[in-house]
Design a protein around this motif. Structure first.
Motif, mmCIF file in Angstrom:
data_model
loop_
_atom_site.group_PDB
_atom_site.id
_atom_site.type_symbol
_atom_site.label_atom_id
_atom_site.label_comp_id
_atom_site.label_asym_id
_atom_site.label_seq_id
_atom_site.Cartn_x
_atom_site.Cartn_y
_atom_site.Cartn_z
ATOM 1 N N LYS A 171 0.837 -1.207 0.000
ATOM 2 C CA LYS A 171 0.000 0.000 0.000
ATOM 3 C C LYS A 171 0.865 1.248 0.000
ATOM 4 O O LYS A 171 0.624 2.197 -0.745
ATOM 5 C CB LYS A 171 -0.887 -0.020 1.249
ATOM 6 C CG LYS A 171 -2.351 0.056 0.946
ATOM 7 C CD LYS A 171 -3.214 -0.346 2.110
ATOM 8 C CE LYS A 171 -2.872 0.314 3.410
ATOM 9 N NZ LYS A 171 -3.651 -0.240 4.522
ATOM 10 N N LYS A 172 1.895 1.209 0.847
ATOM 11 C CA LYS A 172 2.758 2.379 0.972
ATOM 12 C C LYS A 172 3.434 2.673 -0.361
ATOM 13 O O LYS A 172 3.460 3.823 -0.824
ATOM 14 C CB LYS A 172 3.807 2.124 2.046
ATOM 15 C CG LYS A 172 4.624 3.324 2.437
ATOM 16 C CD LYS A 172 5.426 2.976 3.685
ATOM 17 C CE LYS A 172 6.342 4.101 4.086
ATOM 18 N NZ LYS A 172 7.108 3.747 5.277
ATOM 19 N N ALA A 173 3.967 1.605 -1.000
ATOM 20 C CA ALA A 173 4.622 1.802 -2.286
ATOM 21 C C ALA A 173 3.651 2.369 -3.297
ATOM 22 O O ALA A 173 3.956 3.317 -4.033
ATOM 23 C CB ALA A 173 5.189 0.464 -2.790
ATOM 24 N N GLY A 180 3.326 10.763 -6.793
ATOM 25 C CA GLY A 180 4.157 11.234 -7.882
ATOM 26 C C GLY A 180 3.461 11.099 -9.224
ATOM 27 O O GLY A 180 3.557 11.983 -10.074
ATOM 28 N N ASP A 181 2.728 9.993 -9.405
ATOM 29 C CA ASP A 181 2.077 9.755 -10.697
ATOM 30 C C ASP A 181 1.082 10.850 -11.026
ATOM 31 O O ASP A 181 0.906 11.221 -12.188
ATOM 32 C CB ASP A 181 1.360 8.404 -10.691
ATOM 33 C CG ASP A 181 2.345 7.264 -10.594
ATOM 34 O OD1 ASP A 181 3.552 7.546 -10.743
ATOM 35 O OD2 ASP A 181 1.931 6.129 -10.378
ATOM 36 N N VAL A 182 0.407 11.349 -9.996
ATOM 37 C CA VAL A 182 -0.530 12.449 -10.248
ATOM 38 C C VAL A 182 0.228 13.631 -10.815
ATOM 39 O O VAL A 182 -0.208 14.279 -11.768
ATOM 40 C CB VAL A 182 -1.270 12.821 -8.949
ATOM 41 C CG1 VAL A 182 -2.098 14.061 -9.169
ATOM 42 C CG2 VAL A 182 -2.155 11.683 -8.508
ATOM 43 N N CYS A 228 8.797 11.399 -11.596
ATOM 44 C CA CYS A 228 10.053 10.651 -11.641
ATOM 45 C C CYS A 228 10.587 10.423 -10.238
ATOM 46 O O CYS A 228 11.102 9.345 -9.921
ATOM 47 C CB CYS A 228 11.086 11.423 -12.459
ATOM 48 S SG CYS A 228 10.634 11.629 -14.164
ATOM 49 N N MET A 229 10.468 11.447 -9.375
ATOM 50 C CA MET A 229 10.957 11.301 -8.001
ATOM 51 C C MET A 229 10.173 10.215 -7.267
ATOM 52 O O MET A 229 10.747 9.415 -6.525
ATOM 53 C CB MET A 229 10.817 12.631 -7.255
ATOM 54 C CG MET A 229 11.837 13.654 -7.650
ATOM 55 S SD MET A 229 11.347 15.298 -7.110
ATOM 56 C CE MET A 229 11.506 15.115 -5.335
ATOM 57 N N GLY A 230 8.869 10.196 -7.482
ATOM 58 C CA GLY A 230 8.070 9.179 -6.819
ATOM 59 C C GLY A 230 8.479 7.796 -7.262
ATOM 60 O O GLY A 230 8.695 6.894 -6.443
ATOM 61 N N LYS A 231 8.603 7.609 -8.570
ATOM 62 C CA LYS A 231 8.943 6.290 -9.088
ATOM 63 C C LYS A 231 10.352 5.908 -8.698
ATOM 64 O O LYS A 231 10.616 4.759 -8.347
ATOM 65 C CB LYS A 231 8.801 6.327 -10.613
ATOM 66 C CG LYS A 231 8.294 5.060 -11.255
ATOM 67 C CD LYS A 231 6.994 4.616 -10.698
ATOM 68 C CE LYS A 231 6.188 3.795 -11.678
ATOM 69 N NZ LYS A 231 4.841 3.570 -11.139
ATOM 70 N N VAL A 262 14.068 2.646 -12.005
ATOM 71 C CA VAL A 262 14.831 3.335 -13.032
ATOM 72 C C VAL A 262 13.913 3.998 -14.053
ATOM 73 O O VAL A 262 14.370 4.738 -14.907
ATOM 74 C CB VAL A 262 15.824 2.395 -13.738
ATOM 75 C CG1 VAL A 262 16.857 1.933 -12.751
ATOM 76 C CG2 VAL A 262 15.113 1.245 -14.376
ATOM 77 N N ALA A 263 12.609 3.737 -13.931
ATOM 78 C CA ALA A 263 11.683 4.379 -14.858
ATOM 79 C C ALA A 263 11.780 5.889 -14.750
ATOM 80 O O ALA A 263 11.751 6.606 -15.757
ATOM 81 C CB ALA A 263 10.247 3.914 -14.586
#
Lengths: 634, 166, 102
Positions: A171-173, A180-182, A228-231, A262-263
């Protein structure tokens, strides 16, 4: 098959995912051979694509293959397609290699686990999504793959969903990367709104022509960079990654080395020409990378879980990659991404091997002296550790060295010094990890007695990755690249168009400094932990208990977020729930029901059941309508 | 001139008989007044020179409908002794107001409208014209009307017949 | 000759009487008789319009034929229902059949 058909690389694992997800349970051995075969065929086909790409007339021009996706009117023409250029090729190489190794390793690691077939199914989908992500030619397709990768990581981190900590970690991940995706989605929409296209190359072209205003472009790219930071788990979004260790260890290797994290690096590298146009964007990237590299380097010093140490090390190394990107050097970032992928996959799979060999022990406090019991795992782990520490001639040395050069060239000495500290901590915690796991006297003799070397299917993957961890750094040299059929070293393969290719040359000063940092880190760690003797380390921890506690508890990030959630989110949700209960529910819903009921209770007496009354109503209605008609007509 | 006199006699007669229908206290009287009123309407058709309709009116209303009504009255006599029953419902006063309202609205509408065409004298409608229209242009509705009658006939029988055990 | 307006006025009065009858009467048969009055008032109107304003097409006269037809069907059915009502409830008064209410 040529490079235009590179989509087949992703299509094969995706198809096998469907087969395994639907019928895997019924197949003998859960169909693991299908998964390995799928990723192996992608691995082989990659070389076909690579050969075709290198032979493409017009030498190394990007390969494009797109089809119409949907067309609305004349203005909205959505195309989807693949775009293969050197960056994509490097990503292909990393993904298929690591995914293949992880698949093979998993046969041994996951043996006897429940939902065996499902594990392999999701691994295929994971690889397929990642392959699709790196060859998408437009941001929309990229975003879809991006989310698919996120879903796969969610499924795999939460693979042991019977365990509460695993579901929490999943869930946390998912939620952290979602935040970040938003941002990414907002950024994509902003770019599309001003540029009218999702195509990455067209957008880059527009940005270079100055089509976007500076603040607008900066805002859009900042949002994309948040994605990018989130991923890629950069501070302050890094908290999900160490917890993601709850997943099976091969998954950790896959997430940390080849896919998922690395995405973000890939996307930033892909959009780097735009980042260069936007004032201040590169500095932002550099600072985020520096902060991440420094903080996580220190946190890793005090962790005792093998996988946690490796996790923080990954976050730090991702920071290194962003620093390279912030210095405007996509080649260096991709180079470090590749070498890191190999040695980090090696380290994680090595950790997995330790976990299996010691019957599920991953706390350093109970390990030690395992090298004798697990010679292959120990040796390969040592190679991976030294590569991570940055000792020549292993792969990590060359790519890290390049980052220092690029950083100094772009931002000057201050940044190099900060990064140097991080490099020293990296060498330190890596050495500590190795010594406390594999050397000295066992901390727990019972565990030690029962430790066995793991089967060849696992150690085989380790050996192969160890080979890559030693050699993959050499692709930086012109002659090595030439010999492999490339136009030269990696900096002559990947480059920004307006910079042009440049040949690698060893800068002795930087190499010496880099080596010195690694050596300082390694020797200080060795001095402190030699023989798995913790007296010196304990003394240090007791000398500054507050500092040690801060490191052990990861700079209180989790506590901080928990507090923010407790006070902010829960407080706000308390208000919302009050509003819902009393205003929406009692007043709104119940109130309207009561009003309806009351009105009906009064008006029901109009329904007398006597036909004459109804007829009267009809007559009065007719008279009323007629009068209205007369009035209107005048 | 003679036509006008005749018209007025019959018009007033129709009104009087219709008022008798709705105001009479006895249902039998009402039915008899209704026969008269309907016959008066038939005469009106004659004055309008639509003899075919007049004949239809006499036959269907004077013959069939009124007989049916009388039969129904006899079959539904609640009290054969003929004891006086309240014939009007409680809303009769309002019904009077509604009736006056309807009349007012209709009269205002009818008299205030400028009718397009010859409003002074009627044109003779030949029976051939009616038959031509009825059987050629309105052939399908005519057939449908016959079906409707059949359905009504069957329906009325089914609704009204004594079921077993009743 | 008699002008059109006379017919219209006659029709209006007869129609209004019919309305009163429908609304005021209790006995279902009497209500039906009042309905017949209303229908006849309408017929007067139709035929008058046909004869005065529309002698070429005489749609009004044709309509009158259909109204008479439908009225006959309606009377037949309605009386059957009244008989049914009477048989079930021993009354032909509409205000005594008032169970369809709150």
């Amino acid at each position: 098959m040529g490079a235009e058909q590179a989509w087949v690389l992703a299509a094969i694992p995706a198809g096998v995912f469907l087969v395994l997800a639907l019928f895997g349970r019924a197949l003998p051995r859960g169909g693991d051979y299908l998964g390995v075969a799928a990723i192996a065929s992608s691995f082989i086909l990659f070389f076909v694509v690579l050969a075709d790409f290198l032979d493409t007339p017009g030498k190394l021009g990007p390969v494009v293959n797109d089809i119409q996706w949907s067309k609305i009117g004349d203005t909205f023409d959505l195309r989807m397609g693949i775009y293969v250029d050197p960056i994509t090729i490097v990503m292909f190489a990393v993904v298929v290699t690591v995914a293949l190794m992880v698949n093979i390793f998993s046969i041994g690691y996951m043996k006897g686990e429940p939902r065996y077939h499902w594990f392999f199914a999701v691994l295929q989908l994971f690889a397929a999504s990642m392959l699709m992500l790196v060859m998408a030619d437009n941001l929309l397709l990229l975003y879809i793959s991006w989310e698919l990768v996120g879903v796969c990581s969610f499924l795999l981190i939460g693979f042991y969903w019977e365990k509460r900590s695993a579901t929490e970690a999943a869930k946390k991940a998912f939620i952290t990367t979602r935040i970040g995706d938003v941002g990414l989605l907002i950024g994509i929409i902003l770019l599309w709104r001003a540029g009218g296209t999702f195509n990455i190359q067209e957008l880059i072209h527009l940005a270079e022509e100055g089509h976007f205003s500076q603040p607008y472009l900066f805002t859009a790219l900042a949002f994309i960079f948040i994605g990018c930071m989130g991923k890629s788990a950069q501070v302050p979004f890094h908290v999900w990654l160490p917890d993601a260790m709850e997943g099976p260890t091969p998954v950790s290797a896959l997430i940390h080395a080849a896919t998922m994290v690395v995405a973000g690096v890939y996307l930033t590298a892909r959009l780097l020409p735009m980042f260069e146009v936007a004032d201040g964007m590169l500095l932002t990237v550099t600072i985020v990378g520096l902060i991440t590299a420094l903080l996580t380097g220190f946190i890793a010093l005090a962790q005792t879980d093998i996988k946690k140490v490796l996790a923080y090390s990954t976050v730090g190394q991702l920071g290194f990659m962003f620093i390279a990107l912030g210095a405007g050097e996509p080649a260096v970032a991709m180079f470090h991404l590749m070498t890191h992928a190999f040695f980090k996959a090696l380290l994680f799979l090595g950790a997995g091997s330790v976990i299996i060999g010691t019957h599920h022990n991953q706390e350093m406090d109970r390990l030690g002296g395992l090298w004798k019991k697990m010679p292959i795992t120990g040796t390969t782990f040592l190679i991976g550790s030294l590569a991570l520490a940055g000792l020549p001639p292993l792969a990590g040395f060359w790519s890290k060295d390049e980052i220092f050069v690029a950083l100094e060239h772009k931002w000057g000495a201050w940044a190099v010094i900060l990064l140097g500290i991080s490099a020293v901590t990296t060498a330190f915690y890596t050495t500590r990890l190795f010594i406390r796991t594999f050397m000295g006297k066992p901390a727990d003799t019972h565990v030690y007695e029962h430790t066995r070397e793991t089967p060849p299917v696992m150690t085989g993957a380790l050996v192969f990755l160890a080979f890559l961890a030693i050699t993959s750094g050499f692709v930086v040299f012109h002659e090595v690249g030439k010999a492999l059929g490339f136009p030269g070293g990696i900096t002559e393969f990947i480059f920004l168009p307006h910079h042009g290719p440049h040949e690698y040359e060893l800068k002795w000063g930087f190499a010496a400094a880099s080596l010195a940092m690694a050596v300082v880190g390694i020797f200080s760690a060795a001095w402190m932990y030699w023989g798995n003797d913790l007296r010196r380390a304990t003394a240090l921890a007791n000398w500054q208990p507050g500092l040690y506690d801060m490191l052990r508890r990861k700079f209180y990030f989790d506590e901080l977020y928990q507090g923010m959630i407790d006070r902010g989110v829960l407080g706000f949700s308390y208000i919302v729930s009050w509003f819902d209960r009393y205003v929406v529910n009692d007043t709104g819903v119940d109130g309207s029901a009561q009003i309806t009921g009351f009105t009906g209770g009064v008006l029901k007496y109009l329904q007398t059941g006597r036909v004459p009354n109804y007829a009267m109503a009809v007559a009065l209605g007719v008279i009323g309508l007629a009068l209205a008609g007369l009035v209107v007509r005048g | 001139m003679a036509t006008e006199v005749i018209w007025w006699i019959f018009a007033l007669g129709i009104i009087a008989l219709s008022a008798g229908v709705v105001f009479s206290r006895s249902v039998i009287h009402s039915a008899i007044f209704l026969i008269g009123s309907l016959a008066g309407v038939g005469v009106m058709f004659v004055i309008l020179t639509v003899e075919f309709l007049a004949l239809t009116q006499f036959l269907i209303y004077g013959g069939a409908v009124t007989v049916l009504v009388l039969l129904a009255l006899m079959l539904t006599r609640a009290d054969p002794s003929g004891r006086a029953e309240k014939v009007n419902g409680p809303q009769a006063p309002f019904a009077l107001l509604a009736g006056i309202g309807v009349a007012a609205v209709l009269l205002v509408a009818a008299l205030s409208t400028e009718w397009a065409g010859n409003t002074e004298s009627p044109t003779n409608i030949a029976i051939e014209a009616i038959s031509q229209r009825l059987f050629e242009d309105f052939g399908l509705p005519f057939i449908l009307a016959s079906v409707l009658l059949l359905v009504a006939l069957v329906g009325a029988i089914i609704v009204a017949r004594q079921e077993e055990g009743e | 000759m008699v002008p059109l307006e006379n017919y219209l006025a006659l029709s209006a009065i007869v129609f209004a009487l019919g309305v009163y009858g429908v609304l005021a009467r209790r006995n279902a048969v009497m209500i039906l008789m009042s309905v017949e009055l209303m229908l006849n008032a309408v017929n007067i109107n139709f035929v008058a319009f046909a004869a005065y304003l529309d002698p070429g097409r005489i749609v009004g006269a044709i309509f009158a034929v259909f109204i008479i037809t439908v009225a006959a069907a309606e009377v037949g059915l309605a009386l059957a229902i009244v008989i049914r009502l009477f048989r079930n409830r021993a009354t032909a008064n509409v205000d005594e059949a008032a169970t369809m209410k709150w």
